[in-house]
Motif scaffolding. Sequence first.
Motif, PDB file in Angstrom:
ATOM      1  N   ARG A   1       0.728  -1.305   0.004  1.00  0.00           N
ATOM      2  CA  ARG A   1      -0.160   0.030   0.046  1.00  0.00           C
ATOM      3  C   ARG A   1       0.971   1.409  -0.110  1.00  0.00           C
TER       4      ARG A   1
ATOM      5  N   GLY B   1       1.291   5.517   0.102  1.00  0.00           N
ATOM      6  CA  GLY B   1       0.662   6.696   0.405  1.00  0.00           C
ATOM      7  C   GLY B   1       1.289   7.794  -0.244  1.00  0.00           C
TER       8      GLY B   1
ATOM      9  N   GLY C   1      -8.410   8.378   0.819  1.00  0.00           N
ATOM     10  CA  GLY C   1      -7.306   7.711   1.212  1.00  0.00           C
ATOM     11  C   GLY C   1      -7.526   6.214   1.464  1.00  0.00           C
ATOM     12  N   LEU C   2      -8.772   5.689   1.648  1.00  0.00           N
ATOM     13  CA  LEU C   2      -9.334   4.224   1.786  1.00  0.00           C
ATOM     14  C   LEU C   2     -10.183   3.927   0.392  1.00  0.00           C
ATOM     15  N   PRO C   3      -9.551   3.159  -0.150  1.00  0.00           N
ATOM     16  CA  PRO C   3     -10.115   2.674  -1.424  1.00  0.00           C
ATOM     17  C   PRO C   3     -11.569   2.058  -1.240  1.00  0.00           C
ATOM     18  N   SER C   4     -11.738   1.276  -0.258  1.00  0.00           N
ATOM     19  CA  SER C   4     -12.993   0.793   0.192  1.00  0.00           C
ATOM     20  C   SER C   4     -14.286   1.975   0.296  1.00  0.00           C
TER      21      SER C   4
ATOM     22  N   ASP D   1     -13.830   1.660   8.373  1.00  0.00           N
ATOM     23  CA  ASP D   1     -13.132   2.845   7.853  1.00  0.00           C
ATOM     24  C   ASP D   1     -13.484   4.093   8.162  1.00  0.00           C
TER      25      ASP D   1
ATOM     26  N   GLN E   1     -11.575   4.873  11.165  1.00  0.00           N
ATOM     27  CA  GLN E   1     -10.139   5.152  10.838  1.00  0.00           C
ATOM     28  C   GLN E   1      -9.989   6.444  10.640  1.00  0.00           C
TER      29      GLN E   1
ATOM     30  N   ARG F   1      -4.727  12.211   4.432  1.00  0.00           N
ATOM     31  CA  ARG F   1      -5.368  11.261   3.257  1.00  0.00           C
ATOM     32  C   ARG F   1      -4.124  10.120   2.871  1.00  0.00           C
TER      33      ARG F   1
ATOM     34  N   GLY G   1      -5.043   5.075   5.122  1.00  0.00           N
ATOM     35  CA  GLY G   1      -4.845   3.683   4.736  1.00  0.00           C
ATOM     36  C   GLY G   1      -3.722   2.785   5.188  1.00  0.00           C
ATOM     37  N   GLN G   2      -3.032   3.432   6.251  1.00  0.00           N
ATOM     38  CA  GLN G   2      -2.086   2.765   6.777  1.00  0.00           C
ATOM     39  C   GLN G   2      -0.981   2.242   5.813  1.00  0.00           C
ATOM     40  N   PRO G   3      -0.297   3.126   5.121  1.00  0.00           N
ATOM     41  CA  PRO G   3       0.753   2.460   3.861  1.00  0.00           C
ATOM     42  C   PRO G   3       1.874   1.830   4.349  1.00  0.00           C
TER      43      PRO G   3
END
Length: 157
Positions: free
Chosen positions: A67, A69, A90-93, A105, A108, A139, A143-145
């Motif tokens: 992932r 960022g 930043g969260l694809p879901s 999400d 988060q 952003r 997503g915790q890249p």
Amino acid sequence: MAQIELKNITLSLGGAPVFDGINLRVEPGERMALVGRNGEGKTTLLRLLTGEMAPDAGEILQPGNPRLGFLPQEVPSHLAGTVWEIVAQGLPSLVDGNQEDTWRDHHQVDQVLSRAKLEADAPFDQLSLGNRRRTLLARAMVGQPDVLLLDEPTNHL
């Protein structure tokens, strides 16, 4: 195993090559900094890593699909919406409408906004430049890249 590996990358943007056969490995847990004068290819390299650009030759490998960022150097002028909506990108879901982990999400996004001390309902286009950059950093981090790419201005070099 490297999270990102560039093999023999060549790229020309209409003139002399920006990159001519470069190789790079980014290992898990490794921290790196790209330092150089303006126009030497730092941002171009980050754009290759994010897939925004493709090399003329060579391979970009990302085993395990890490992932990424990314905090761009410039604040995009086309962004509109609330701070919460921008960070949620930043969260694809959330962007793709995947309903599986919606509450997780949302939580988060709320946590990242709290840590960044950003107001969720504030209109992004009315923020100061500093708070816009903080929003974009949130952003990039929400997503915790596995790999965080920061394209910071280097005008002071």
